[in-house]
Enzyme design. Structure first.
Site, PDB file in Angstrom:
ATOM      1  N   CYS A  38     -33.263 -87.376  76.275  1.00  0.00           N
ATOM      2  CA  CYS A  38     -31.990 -88.027  76.095  1.00  0.00           C
ATOM      3  C   CYS A  38     -30.834 -86.836  76.050  1.00  0.00           C
ATOM      4  O   CYS A  38     -29.688 -86.980  76.459  1.00  0.00           O
ATOM      5  CB  CYS A  38     -31.766 -88.521  74.666  1.00  0.00           C
ATOM      6  SG  CYS A  38     -33.100 -89.907  75.112  1.00  0.00           S
ATOM      7  N   HIS A  84     -24.547 -88.949  71.402  1.00  0.00           N
ATOM      8  CA  HIS A  84     -25.270 -89.742  71.980  1.00  0.00           C
ATOM      9  C   HIS A  84     -25.551 -91.225  71.529  1.00  0.00           C
ATOM     10  O   HIS A  84     -25.193 -91.441  70.588  1.00  0.00           O
ATOM     11  CB  HIS A  84     -26.781 -89.005  71.713  1.00  0.00           C
ATOM     12  CG  HIS A  84     -28.112 -89.754  72.226  1.00  0.00           C
ATOM     13  ND1 HIS A  84     -28.020 -90.214  73.527  1.00  0.00           N
ATOM     14  CD2 HIS A  84     -29.238 -90.171  71.573  1.00  0.00           C
ATOM     15  CE1 HIS A  84     -29.256 -90.604  73.650  1.00  0.00           C
ATOM     16  NE2 HIS A  84     -30.026 -90.671  72.790  1.00  0.00           N
ATOM     17  N   ASN A 133     -29.381 -97.556  74.675  1.00  0.00           N
ATOM     18  CA  ASN A 133     -29.663 -96.175  74.728  1.00  0.00           C
ATOM     19  C   ASN A 133     -29.930 -96.013  76.453  1.00  0.00           C
ATOM     20  O   ASN A 133     -31.121 -96.260  76.838  1.00  0.00           O
ATOM     21  CB  ASN A 133     -30.807 -95.609  73.957  1.00  0.00           C
ATOM     22  CG  ASN A 133     -31.218 -94.259  73.860  1.00  0.00           C
ATOM     23  OD1 ASN A 133     -30.691 -93.406  74.959  1.00  0.00           O
ATOM     24  ND2 ASN A 133     -32.178 -94.144  72.866  1.00  0.00           N
TER      25      ASN A 133
HETATM   26  O1  UT7 Z   1     -32.659 -91.589  72.208  1.00  0.00           O
HETATM   27  C1  UT7 Z   1     -34.205 -91.518  71.453  1.00  0.00           C
HETATM   28  C2  UT7 Z   1     -33.828 -91.336  70.103  1.00  0.00           C
HETATM   29  N1  UT7 Z   1     -34.159 -92.667  69.509  1.00  0.00           N
HETATM   30  C3  UT7 Z   1     -33.526 -93.057  68.592  1.00  0.00           C
HETATM   31  O2  UT7 Z   1     -32.685 -92.493  67.949  1.00  0.00           O
HETATM   32  C4  UT7 Z   1     -34.054 -94.303  67.834  1.00  0.00           C
HETATM   33  C5  UT7 Z   1     -34.360 -94.246  66.427  1.00  0.00           C
HETATM   34  N2  UT7 Z   1     -34.784 -95.266  65.568  1.00  0.00           N
HETATM   35  C6  UT7 Z   1     -33.995 -96.499  65.349  1.00  0.00           C
HETATM   36  O3  UT7 Z   1     -32.909 -96.857  65.869  1.00  0.00           O
HETATM   37  C7  UT7 Z   1     -34.436 -97.832  64.608  1.00  0.00           C
HETATM   38  O4  UT7 Z   1     -35.441 -97.001  63.747  1.00  0.00           O
HETATM   39  C8  UT7 Z   1     -35.043 -98.720  64.923  1.00  0.00           C
HETATM   40  C9  UT7 Z   1     -33.716 -99.620  65.818  1.00  0.00           C
HETATM   41  C10 UT7 Z   1     -35.836 -98.509  66.458  1.00  0.00           C
HETATM   42  C11 UT7 Z   1     -35.812 -99.869  64.012  1.00  0.00           C
HETATM   43  O5  UT7 Z   1     -34.927-100.094  63.242  1.00  0.00           O
HETATM   44  P1  UT7 Z   1     -35.511-100.191  61.587  1.00  0.00           P
HETATM   45  O6  UT7 Z   1     -34.283-100.556  60.705  1.00  0.00           O
HETATM   46  O7  UT7 Z   1     -36.097 -98.883  61.355  1.00  0.00           O
HETATM   47  O8  UT7 Z   1     -36.660-101.311  61.588  1.00  0.00           O
HETATM   48  P2  UT7 Z   1     -37.883-101.011  61.361  1.00  0.00           P
HETATM   49  O9  UT7 Z   1     -38.891-100.232  62.192  1.00  0.00           O
HETATM   50  O10 UT7 Z   1     -38.204-100.704  59.809  1.00  0.00           O
HETATM   51  O11 UT7 Z   1     -38.591-102.504  61.760  1.00  0.00           O
HETATM   52  C12 UT7 Z   1     -38.376-103.429  60.557  1.00  0.00           C
HETATM   53  C13 UT7 Z   1     -39.116-104.829  60.955  1.00  0.00           C
HETATM   54  C14 UT7 Z   1     -40.631-104.814  61.384  1.00  0.00           C
HETATM   55  O12 UT7 Z   1     -41.026-105.823  60.849  1.00  0.00           O
HETATM   56  P3  UT7 Z   1     -42.009-105.864  59.566  1.00  0.00           P
HETATM   57  O13 UT7 Z   1     -43.053-104.923  59.755  1.00  0.00           O
HETATM   58  O14 UT7 Z   1     -41.063-105.439  58.451  1.00  0.00           O
HETATM   59  O15 UT7 Z   1     -42.494-107.354  59.311  1.00  0.00           O
HETATM   60  C15 UT7 Z   1     -40.692-104.824  62.918  1.00  0.00           C
HETATM   61  O16 UT7 Z   1     -41.703-105.234  63.281  1.00  0.00           O
HETATM   62  O17 UT7 Z   1     -38.579-105.271  62.458  1.00  0.00           O
HETATM   63  C16 UT7 Z   1     -39.444-105.451  63.283  1.00  0.00           C
HETATM   64  N3  UT7 Z   1     -39.077-105.544  64.886  1.00  0.00           N
HETATM   65  C17 UT7 Z   1     -38.393-106.372  65.349  1.00  0.00           C
HETATM   66  N4  UT7 Z   1     -37.934-107.514  64.799  1.00  0.00           N
HETATM   67  C18 UT7 Z   1     -37.205-108.121  65.789  1.00  0.00           C
HETATM   68  C19 UT7 Z   1     -38.890-104.122  65.454  1.00  0.00           C
HETATM   69  N5  UT7 Z   1     -38.413-104.694  66.533  1.00  0.00           N
HETATM   70  C20 UT7 Z   1     -37.888-105.787  66.400  1.00  0.00           C
HETATM   71  C21 UT7 Z   1     -37.141-106.462  67.420  1.00  0.00           C
HETATM   72  N6  UT7 Z   1     -37.007-107.802  67.323  1.00  0.00           N
HETATM   73  N7  UT7 Z   1     -36.862-106.182  68.813  1.00  0.00           N
END
Ligand code: UT7
Length: 360
Positions: free
Chosen positions: A111, A249, A279
């Site tokens: 990125c 970014h 992204n």
């Molecule tokens: O450019 C490269 C750099 N990339 C980044 O900077 C991305 C950095 N990370 C993030 O932006 C965030 O961590 C995410 C957007 C990827 C995830 O957000 P989060 O608030 O950290 O969510 P999480 O990983 O804690 O997931 C929470 C829940 C999980 O369910 P359980 O285990 O709590 O039941 C996931 O399975 O959300 C679930 N989940 C979804 N639900 C609906 C994960 N993806 C999805 C989805 N739709 N697309």
């Protein structure tokens, strides 16, 4: 020693729009989750190869700068999703433009590739090795996406933009830069299936598996970008009050808000377009920069703070002082070929191709 100032800018966004509702037709997700966790509402899906997006962006940036292709000494293409690994992407742009006097290299830091390219080109200009450079940031992630994995499929999109850098004696251009990398945790953002490690071992190109530890990546993104911003603001003596616009970014609205807060710059002075494109990896910062100019958010002599973060885990920040001109000198009539499918049809095509390659 001359400075390296940005005199041309141009973007090329694929026209096909994939909405959160489109994603919910084949993934267990919904608009509410994606919007509240990321700020993303829609993203673009390309109907053409990355080289095409790169060429159109480059032609627009050159026209904006009022330069001929033969004036270019160097073309840098920042990307991790090249059409071919050999030959590189930059040589394809050199050929299409007819930039016969230019060297051509790709930079891959995921990125941050455009931003690492910006440092490379501006350092070469300052050293007097070159005078005019084209730096492109482009990415075509959709064919490499694992569209069955909701953890990543909702986050990314395709896009491209380019800038022209020129030597100047004026007190403007790239005033400070900081590059960094958390190599110790490089495996927390890993795409299996791209690279020679997988060649002839049962993988088909594009048949990827993403390792993506979202929460740890999030934390590191905020730490890395904040650290880099602090370094360049200190080096220039600008401080937060001296920043007219942050162009960060665009991976997640919550990350952007956290970085702006730590830098001490309010969101009113921070550019955001993640809701429209998701992204786009290497394309996020140059596309945001072009749109900042198109929206009249960059004033003559403005101090811009560019910052990025990506796989590696690489991170960076730049202070760029804008010149006197915020309008293009000219426009290019180069366009993409017409779109014949919807974004959802293109994505379904990628999914079918992946199933086909697994069954073969
Ligand atoms: O450019 C490269 C750099 N990339 C980044 O900077 C991305 C950095 N990370 C993030 O932006 C965030 O961590 C995410 C957007 C990827 C995830 O957000 P989060 O608030 O950290 O969510 P999480 O990983 O804690 O997931 C929470 C829940 C999980 O369910 P359980 O285990 O709590 O039941 C996931 O399975 O959300 C679930 N989940 C979804 N639900 C609906 C994960 N993806 C999805 C989805 N739709 N697309």
């Amino acid at each position: 020693m001359p400075n390296a100032t940005i005199t041309g800018w141009g973007k090329c966004m694929p026209p096909a729009v994939l909405t959160n509702a489109d994603l919910a037709t084949f993934l267990d997700t919904d608009d509410e989750w994606i919007t509240s966790r990321t700020g993303i509402k829609e993203r673009r899906i390309s109907h053409v190869p990355l080289g095409e997006l790169g060429y159109v962006s480059a032609a627009r940036a050159l026209a904006c700068a009022g330069l001929e292709a033969t004036d270019l000494d160097l073309i840098i293409f920042g990307t991790c999703s090249f059409d071919e690994q050999v030959p590189n992407m930059a040589s394809g742009v050199q050929k299409r433009l007819g930039a016969v006097n230019a060297g051509a290299m790709d930079v891959n830091t995921a990125c941050t590739s455009y931003l690492y390219g910006l440092t490379t080109a501006s350092a070469m200009i300052r050293q007097g090795i070159i005078r005019n450079a084209l730096v492109i940031g482009g990415e075509l992630i959709s064919p490499l996406m694992d569209w069955t994995n909701r953890n990543v499929a909702v986050l990314f999109g395709d896009g491209c933009a380019a800038t022209v850098l020129q030597a100047t004696d004026a007190d403007e251009g790239v005033l400070a830069d900081k590059l960094g990398c958390f190599g110790d945790v490089r495996e927390i953002l890993l795409v299996r299936g791209m690279g020679q490690r997988y060649a002839n071992r049962g993988w088909h190109y594009g048949d990827t598996e993403w390792v993506f530890e979202g929460q740890e990546i999030f934390k590191r993104a905020v730490i890395g970008m904040s650290q880099a911003c602090e370094t360049v603001l200190g080096a220039t003596g600008l401080g937060a009050d001296g920043v007219d616009l942050v162009v960060p970014h665009q991976a997640n609205l919550r990350i952007i808000e956290a970085v702006a807060k730590r830098a001490g710059v309010p969101m009113e002075r921070t550019f955001v377009n993640v809701h429209r494109y998701g992204n786009m990896s290497a394309a996020t910062v140059p596309v945001a920069l072009v749109e900042s100019l198109e929206d009249g958010r960059v004033k003559p002599q403005a101090n811009l703070l560019l910052t990025g973060f990506g796989a590696g885990l690489t991170w960076s920040a730049h202070v760029v002082r804008w010149g006197a001109r915020t309008h293009p000198l000219g426009a290019s009539d180069v366009e993409l070929p017409p779109l014949e499918k919807t974004a959802l049809e293109i994505v379904r095509g990628h999914m079918a191709a992946k199933r086909g390659s697994r069954e073969a």
